[in-house]
Design an enzyme around this catalytic site. Sequence first.
Site, short mmCIF file in Angstrom:
data_model
loop_
_atom_site.label_atom_id
_atom_site.label_comp_id
_atom_site.label_asym_id
_atom_site.label_seq_id
_atom_site.Cartn_x
_atom_site.Cartn_y
_atom_site.Cartn_z
N ARG A 188 0.80 -0.97 0.51
CA ARG A 188 0.12 -0.11 0.13
C ARG A 188 0.76 0.87 0.30
O ARG A 188 1.89 2.02 1.26
CB ARG A 188 -0.63 -0.06 1.19
CG ARG A 188 -1.61 1.50 1.58
CD ARG A 188 -2.58 0.84 2.45
NE ARG A 188 -3.94 0.16 1.70
CZ ARG A 188 -5.12 0.30 2.70
NH1 ARG A 188 -5.31 1.48 3.27
NH2 ARG A 188 -5.71 0.15 2.34
N HIS A 203 -7.18 0.96 -6.78
CA HIS A 203 -7.60 -0.01 -5.50
C HIS A 203 -8.81 -1.18 -5.47
O HIS A 203 -9.49 -1.45 -5.07
CB HIS A 203 -8.59 0.98 -4.06
CG HIS A 203 -8.80 0.49 -2.41
ND1 HIS A 203 -8.39 -0.83 -2.11
CD2 HIS A 203 -8.96 0.38 -1.60
CE1 HIS A 203 -8.08 -1.14 -1.37
NE2 HIS A 203 -8.72 -0.49 -1.01
N GLN A 223 -10.22 -3.98 -3.32
CA GLN A 223 -11.49 -3.46 -2.08
C GLN A 223 -12.57 -3.78 -3.76
O GLN A 223 -13.46 -3.65 -3.21
CB GLN A 223 -12.19 -2.04 -2.54
CG GLN A 223 -12.84 -0.97 -1.45
CD GLN A 223 -13.21 -1.68 -0.25
OE1 GLN A 223 -12.10 -1.65 0.28
NE2 GLN A 223 -13.61 -2.60 0.21
N ASP A 233 -17.29 8.02 -1.71
CA ASP A 233 -15.56 7.54 -0.65
C ASP A 233 -15.83 9.02 -0.32
O ASP A 233 -16.24 9.95 -0.63
CB ASP A 233 -15.11 7.04 -1.75
CG ASP A 233 -13.36 6.82 -1.13
OD1 ASP A 233 -13.24 6.24 0.64
OD2 ASP A 233 -12.49 6.52 -1.42
N CYS A 255 -16.48 2.35 0.93
CA CYS A 255 -14.97 0.99 0.95
C CYS A 255 -14.47 0.72 3.01
O CYS A 255 -14.26 0.25 3.07
CB CYS A 255 -14.09 1.44 0.61
SG CYS A 255 -13.15 3.34 0.24
N ARG A 296 -14.06 -8.21 2.09
CA ARG A 296 -12.14 -8.16 1.79
C ARG A 296 -11.82 -9.03 1.72
O ARG A 296 -10.58 -9.35 0.98
CB ARG A 296 -11.25 -6.62 2.52
CG ARG A 296 -12.56 -5.27 2.24
CD ARG A 296 -12.18 -5.27 1.36
NE ARG A 296 -9.83 -4.82 0.89
CZ ARG A 296 -9.08 -4.36 1.03
NH1 ARG A 296 -9.89 -2.81 1.72
NH2 ARG A 296 -8.69 -4.16 1.11
N1 NVA Z 1 -9.68 7.08 -1.35
C1 NVA Z 1 -9.40 6.20 0.14
C2 NVA Z 1 -10.17 4.99 0.35
C3 NVA Z 1 -9.52 4.46 1.63
C4 NVA Z 1 -10.10 3.01 1.73
C5 NVA Z 1 -8.15 6.48 0.53
O1 NVA Z 1 -7.20 6.57 -0.53
O2 NVA Z 1 -7.47 7.64 1.39
N1 CP Z 2 -10.86 -0.15 2.19
C1 CP Z 2 -10.08 0.41 3.44
O1 CP Z 2 -9.23 -0.33 2.61
O2 CP Z 2 -9.85 -0.04 4.87
P1 CP Z 2 -8.68 0.19 5.52
O3 CP Z 2 -7.37 1.50 4.84
O4 CP Z 2 -9.04 0.66 7.07
O5 CP Z 2 -7.09 -0.81 5.18
#
Ligand code: NVA
Ligand code: CP
Length: 304
Positions: A103, A130, A133, A222, A262, A290
């Site tokens: 990540r 993502h 997800q 989101d 998500c 997930r």
């Molecule tokens: N768009 C959000 C998704 C978090 C799971 C982010 O990148 O922070």
């Molecule tokens: N939806 C998601 O990816 O959650 P986290 O940021 O908690 O991993």
Amino acid sequence: MKKDLLKLLDLSREEIIEILDMADQMKYSQKHRIPHDHLRGKTLAMIFEKNSTRTRVSFEVGMYQLGGHALFLSGKESQIGRGEPVEDTARVLARYCDGIMIRTFAQAEVEELAKYASIPVVNGLTDFAHPCQVLADLMTIREKMTRLEGLKLAFVGDGNNMANSLIVGGLKCGMDVSAACPEGYDPDPRVLDFARGVAESRFELVRSPADAVRDADVVITDVWASMGQEEERTVRTKAFEGYCVDEALMELAHPGCMVQHCLPAHKGEEISAGVFEAHADEIFEESENRLHAQKAVLYLLMKD
Ligand code: NVA
Ligand code: CP
């Protein structure tokens, strides 16, 4: 399957469906306590350069349930945070582990990691995509609606990693996709090019959330400020005025319309507390999925 899961753009419709079918099987096995320790003795390295709750826990628990092991590497505490080149990290981890989940911020970093790692690499979220997800989202929608083909998916909000992956995943699975994003916050141009190039595609990018949500079978939103964009929060709150998925907006959707998020959610911003609670079962099923979807990905990529 390909060697890696970096973004849904790389996958064919058949490969996505193969993952979803395997995810259903994983869920069934887990619920019925049918042994499925197919990755016995295997190790997944998990690199996190951003925060996480769901991704970390579901990958770690998933590896355990598959009979393997997962180890957490924080960007800050490992040498990655001190600038060790990604191509070197890739070649080192490939000598200890059987797969890498990462990540991070730049999609290019994940692509580079995969290029130099001889083991599978899975994208656990970048600024661009993502995929894990969205596989869970597609699994949840298919579970509840019994199909994906021909359903209308409406995304309301920022043209971010979630929007990018939902547009690609939804269209590849034969859904109609309508995205409502304010001007200046469109999805990535590579995604828009893909969406406009899909034969028979019923894709639209609109400015009005009402236009996107009208007759939708599933509404997805989101956060307005993603990880790494915290400083833009005030500007974004203003830009996204009118983009809250609330009761009035949901009135325009099909009766029985699903809502997915998500998580984490900012209730009162991109989604009202009332809509969130009315759809909490679907949203937390999405979180649970997930685990199953990722076990499917890990199995398909890491099995002998
Ligand atoms: N768009 C959000 C998704 C978090 C799971 C982010 O990148 O922070
Ligand atoms: N939806 C998601 O990816 O959650 P986290 O940021 O908690 O991993």
